[in-house]
Design a protein around this motif. Structure first.
Motif, PDB file in Angstrom:
ATOM      1  N   VAL A 294       0.833  -1.210   0.000  1.00 46.50           N
ATOM      2  CA  VAL A 294       0.000   0.000   0.000  1.00 46.50           C
ATOM      3  C   VAL A 294       0.863   1.254   0.000  1.00 46.50           C
ATOM      4  O   VAL A 294       1.636   1.484   0.933  1.00 46.50           O
ATOM      5  N   ASP A 295       0.711   2.032  -1.043  1.00 49.35           N
ATOM      6  CA  ASP A 295       1.355   3.346  -1.125  1.00 49.35           C
ATOM      7  C   ASP A 295       0.282   4.428  -1.011  1.00 49.35           C
ATOM      8  O   ASP A 295      -0.803   4.306  -1.593  1.00 49.35           O
ATOM      9  N   ALA A 296       0.569   5.480  -0.280  1.00 49.55           N
ATOM     10  CA  ALA A 296      -0.261   6.691  -0.190  1.00 49.55           C
ATOM     11  C   ALA A 296      -1.547   6.465   0.601  1.00 49.55           C
ATOM     12  O   ALA A 296      -1.699   6.962   1.712  1.00 49.55           O
ATOM     13  N   LEU A 307      -8.500  -6.410   3.833  1.00 45.83           N
ATOM     14  CA  LEU A 307      -9.131  -7.268   4.827  1.00 45.83           C
ATOM     15  C   LEU A 307      -9.200  -8.727   4.399  1.00 45.83           C
ATOM     16  O   LEU A 307      -9.602  -9.582   5.193  1.00 45.83           O
ATOM     17  N   VAL A 308      -8.804  -9.020   3.143  1.00 44.05           N
ATOM     18  CA  VAL A 308      -8.744 -10.424   2.702  1.00 44.05           C
ATOM     19  C   VAL A 308      -7.311 -10.841   2.356  1.00 44.05           C
ATOM     20  O   VAL A 308      -7.088 -11.934   1.839  1.00 44.05           O
ATOM     21  N   MET A 309      -6.352  -9.989   2.638  1.00 43.28           N
ATOM     22  CA  MET A 309      -4.956 -10.298   2.357  1.00 43.28           C
ATOM     23  C   MET A 309      -4.356 -11.148   3.473  1.00 43.28           C
ATOM     24  O   MET A 309      -4.807 -11.117   4.615  1.00 43.28           O
ATOM     25  N   ASP A 310      -3.293 -11.867   3.147  1.00 45.98           N
ATOM     26  CA  ASP A 310      -2.562 -12.642   4.144  1.00 45.98           C
ATOM     27  C   ASP A 310      -1.432 -11.833   4.774  1.00 45.98           C
ATOM     28  O   ASP A 310      -0.955 -12.173   5.864  1.00 45.98           O
ATOM     29  N   HIS A 311      -1.010 -10.776   4.092  1.00 47.09           N
ATOM     30  CA  HIS A 311       0.038  -9.903   4.615  1.00 47.09           C
ATOM     31  C   HIS A 311      -0.094  -8.552   3.917  1.00 47.09           C
ATOM     32  O   HIS A 311      -0.327  -8.508   2.702  1.00 47.09           O
ATOM     33  N   VAL A 312       0.021  -7.466   4.679  1.00 44.45           N
ATOM     34  CA  VAL A 312      -0.096  -6.121   4.116  1.00 44.45           C
ATOM     35  C   VAL A 312       1.117  -5.303   4.517  1.00 44.45           C
ATOM     36  O   VAL A 312       1.387  -5.117   5.710  1.00 44.45           O
ATOM     37  N   VAL A 313       1.857  -4.859   3.511  1.00 54.02           N
ATOM     38  CA  VAL A 313       2.978  -3.944   3.707  1.00 54.02           C
ATOM     39  C   VAL A 313       2.496  -2.556   3.307  1.00 54.02           C
ATOM     40  O   VAL A 313       1.907  -2.389   2.222  1.00 54.02           O
ATOM     41  N   ALA A 314       2.727  -1.556   4.139  1.00 52.39           N
ATOM     42  CA  ALA A 314       2.228  -0.213   3.840  1.00 52.39           C
ATOM     43  C   ALA A 314       3.288   0.844   4.074  1.00 52.39           C
ATOM     44  O   ALA A 314       4.119   0.720   4.986  1.00 52.39           O
ATOM     45  N   GLN A 315       3.238   1.857   3.241  1.00 50.60           N
ATOM     46  CA  GLN A 315       4.082   3.040   3.437  1.00 50.60           C
ATOM     47  C   GLN A 315       3.700   3.682   4.770  1.00 50.60           C
ATOM     48  O   GLN A 315       2.519   3.825   5.099  1.00 50.60           O
ATOM     49  N   ARG A 316       4.689   4.066   5.553  1.00 51.80           N
ATOM     50  CA  ARG A 316       4.448   4.526   6.912  1.00 51.80           C
ATOM     51  C   ARG A 316       3.504   5.731   6.982  1.00 51.80           C
ATOM     52  O   ARG A 316       2.725   5.876   7.925  1.00 51.80           O
ATOM     53  N   VAL A 359      -1.887   4.215   8.994  1.00 51.55           N
ATOM     54  CA  VAL A 359      -1.364   2.851   9.139  1.00 51.55           C
ATOM     55  C   VAL A 359      -0.313   2.775  10.239  1.00 51.55           C
ATOM     56  O   VAL A 359      -0.164   1.728  10.884  1.00 51.55           O
ATOM     57  N   ASP A 360       0.394   3.878  10.477  1.00 56.63           N
ATOM     58  CA  ASP A 360       1.424   3.884  11.518  1.00 56.63           C
ATOM     59  C   ASP A 360       0.820   4.355  12.843  1.00 56.63           C
ATOM     60  O   ASP A 360       1.258   5.324  13.454  1.00 56.63           O
ATOM     61  N   SER A 361      -0.234   3.671  13.258  1.00 57.99           N
ATOM     62  CA  SER A 361      -0.912   3.950  14.519  1.00 57.99           C
ATOM     63  C   SER A 361      -1.323   2.612  15.110  1.00 57.99           C
ATOM     64  O   SER A 361      -1.348   1.594  14.405  1.00 57.99           O
ATOM     65  N   PRO A 362      -1.637   2.567  16.413  1.00 61.03           N
ATOM     66  CA  PRO A 362      -2.052   1.284  16.992  1.00 61.03           C
ATOM     67  C   PRO A 362      -3.235   0.663  16.243  1.00 61.03           C
ATOM     68  O   PRO A 362      -3.267  -0.556  16.033  1.00 61.03           O
ATOM     69  N   MET A 366      -3.454  -2.873  13.305  1.00 64.16           N
ATOM     70  CA  MET A 366      -4.375  -4.000  13.350  1.00 64.16           C
ATOM     71  C   MET A 366      -4.829  -4.406  11.949  1.00 64.16           C
ATOM     72  O   MET A 366      -5.360  -5.502  11.755  1.00 64.16           O
ATOM     73  N   ILE A 367      -4.623  -3.509  10.987  1.00 66.45           N
ATOM     74  CA  ILE A 367      -5.034  -3.779   9.607  1.00 66.45           C
ATOM     75  C   ILE A 367      -3.835  -4.142   8.747  1.00 66.45           C
ATOM     76  O   ILE A 367      -3.905  -5.055   7.922  1.00 66.45           O
ATOM     77  N   VAL A 368      -2.731  -3.430   8.915  1.00 59.92           N
ATOM     78  CA  VAL A 368      -1.538  -3.703   8.110  1.00 59.92           C
ATOM     79  C   VAL A 368      -0.544  -4.504   8.937  1.00 59.92           C
ATOM     80  O   VAL A 368      -0.515  -4.423  10.173  1.00 59.92           O
ATOM     81  N   SER A 369       0.247  -5.286   8.255  1.00 62.65           N
ATOM     82  CA  SER A 369       1.222  -6.144   8.935  1.00 62.65           C
ATOM     83  C   SER A 369       2.520  -5.402   9.228  1.00 62.65           C
ATOM     84  O   SER A 369       3.159  -5.629  10.261  1.00 62.65           O
ATOM     85  N   GLU A 370       2.928  -4.527   8.294  1.00 70.05           N
ATOM     86  CA  GLU A 370       4.166  -3.762   8.442  1.00 70.05           C
ATOM     87  C   GLU A 370       3.948  -2.347   7.919  1.00 70.05           C
ATOM     88  O   GLU A 370       3.357  -2.167   6.848  1.00 70.05           O
ATOM     89  N   ALA A 371       4.424  -1.356   8.651  1.00 68.78           N
ATOM     90  CA  ALA A 371       4.445   0.023   8.169  1.00 68.78           C
ATOM     91  C   ALA A 371       5.913   0.420   8.032  1.00 68.78           C
ATOM     92  O   ALA A 371       6.658   0.455   9.019  1.00 68.78           O
ATOM     93  N   VAL A 372       6.349   0.687   6.809  1.00 68.03           N
ATOM     94  CA  VAL A 372       7.763   0.917   6.528  1.00 68.03           C
ATOM     95  C   VAL A 372       7.928   2.205   5.726  1.00 68.03           C
ATOM     96  O   VAL A 372       6.976   2.697   5.125  1.00 68.03           O
ATOM     97  N   PRO A 373       9.144   2.757   5.688  1.00 61.06           N
ATOM     98  CA  PRO A 373       9.390   3.906   4.800  1.00 61.06           C
ATOM     99  C   PRO A 373       9.109   3.530   3.348  1.00 61.06           C
ATOM    100  O   PRO A 373       9.228   2.366   2.952  1.00 61.06           O
TER     101      PRO A 373
END
Length: 443
Positions: A294-296, A307-316, A359-362, A366-373
């Motif tokens: 996930v970007d932006a 909500l149907v993904m097995d893993h979600v990586v998101a821009q912080r 996404v970079d909040s508690p 709960m929705i995304v697996s990782e919030a990264v730069p």
């Protein structure tokens, strides 16, 4: 008597169905004749609008009662005893031919397609009523879910080309294969990857190709590099439903709202259906894990995918939301799934009061697996792919299915979609949606 057992002997049931169908057609023809004497909806006076609403309500009550009594026999007739597997659109077309008046004829639907949303008569509501009754009947509903998770013919035609070229451009969606990963990319750039009928049909085809190609073991969902002036050169995941098309009357109950949840999204969650057995939890013929990057932002439908993904990586710095309160419609299966991620109270805030969730909040975690730069999204996605492979895909799929059965049994999904089919039709054709869209354009 079992819920799945027809309550009448076949001959008796067929006779009652035919008699009631003739009565239904005659009664609805009379209602329709009175409705046709009124001017088109935009030209009606307030009194005429009241008369039209009363007539449409009367007709819908007749359809509801007929379907309460006969939906199982009707569905069995239209599917030749469950031997045919028509998708929702084909099922509705067959119902219009076999039972005049039960669902809208193509001419009525075509006329409404030429009108803006606020000017439509709302014939799609009657389609939603029919689909709701089919899904609410356990054997019929399970069979329709099976039909909607079979590969689309377009995907089967494109499969050999995809295997040869490793890429297919479907317009608003692209799909390519690399190192055993099927990458599905949103590229509806004019609308910042907002979703509409065309993009939804393309998305389902892309998902089918990922599931059909035996070289691929994992799917990845991501937004392409935007060309929109404000976001040029940056990736955007998804801006939700295309409000321009909704206001113009170009978002379909069947080709978008129903096909999306029963088709593309459900295939990512449950895979392709195998042989129909009527079981509550049939094993899929083809199922693969999915990762989202996930970007932006992931707005509305974009959030629903997560909500149907097995893993979600998101821009912080990204955020997600389900702004149904602003739009006036039901946010797909987001209402079904979001509460188990963030709890009912926060889900109410998101759905009813348009609350954004960074996404970079508690709450976001709960929705995304990782919030990264932003610069680390590619690497984080690759790590997730390797992590799934390291576990072993057989184990991943077994645990994926077990988790799904525990939190969202297929019958729970079926019942939700029965309600959704009816209520989304009413919502989409409500005055509130028209007013909300006008306010959006005024702002």
């Amino acid at each position: 008597m079992s819920e799945d057992t027809v309550a009448h002997a076949p001959g008796t049931a067929r006779s009652a169905l035919e008699q009631d169908a003739r009565a239904l057609t005659a009664q609805l023809a009379g209602v329709r004749a009175r409705l046709d004497r009124l001017p088109p909806r935009p030209d009606r006076s307030a009194a005429q609008q009241h008369v039209a609403r009363r007539l449409l309500t009367e007709a819908r009550a007749v359809r509801e009662e007929f379907l309460r009594r006969h939906v199982r026999e009707v569905y069995a007739t239209l599917t030749e005893g469950l031997s045919r597997v028509p998708r929702v659109a084909d099922l509705l077309a067959a119902a219009a031919r076999h039972y005049p008046g039960l669902v809208p004829a193509e001419a009525d639907l075509a006329a409404d397609r030429e009108r803006e949303q606020r000017a439509k008569e709302g014939w799609e509501i009657d389609q939603g009523i029919f689909v709701a009754h089919v899904l609410d009947d356990r054997p019929s509903g399970r069979h329709l879910l099976h039909a909607m998770t079979r590969p689309r013919q377009r995907a089967e035609r494109l499969l050999e080309e995809f295997r040869q070229r490793d890429a297919v451009d479907l317009g608003p969606i692209a799909v390519h294969h690399k190192n055993g990963v099927g990458h599905v990319t949103f590229q509806n750039h004019r609308y910042l990857n907002a979703e509409d009928d065309t993009s939804n049909q393309a998305l389902e085809t892309a998902v089918d190709l990922v599931l059909l190609d035996d070289r691929i073991d994992i799917g990845v969902l991501r937004g392409g590099v935007a060309t929109h002036p404000k976001w040029a050169g940056r990736r955007v995941f998804g801006a939700g439903i295309n409000l321009t098309h909704l206001r113009q009357g170009r978002i379909s109950l069947v080709d978008f709202f129903l096909d999306r949840e029963l088709g593309a999204v459900n295939k990512m969650y449950r895979g392709h259906s195998g042989t129909f057995t009527g079981e509550a939890e049939p094993r899929g013929a083809r199922e693969k894990p999915w990762i989202a990057a996930v970007d932006a932002f992931a707005i509305g439908g974009g959030c629903q995918f997560l909500l149907v993904m097995d893993h979600v990586v998101a821009q912080r710095e990204a955020y997600v939301n389900l702004p149904a309160g602003r739009e006036g419609i039901i946010p797909g299966c987001g209402v079904l799934r979001l509460p188990r991620f963030v709890g009912e109270q926060l889900a109410r805030q998101a759905v009813l009061f348009n609350r954004d969730i960074p996404v970079d909040s508690p709450e976001g975690r709960m929705i995304v697996s990782e919030a990264v730069p932003a610069e680390e999204i590619d690497a984080a996605t690759d790590r997730a792919v390797e992590g799934l492979r390291a576990m072993g895909l057989t184990s991943v799929l077994a645990n994926r299915r077990a988790l799904r059965m525990s939190v969202e049994p297929q019958d729970a999904f079926r019942r939700y979609m029965a309600n959704y089919a009816r209520e989304q039709g009413y919502c989409a054709h409500s005055q509130a949606v028209a007013d909300n869209l006008d306010r959006t354009w005024t702002r």
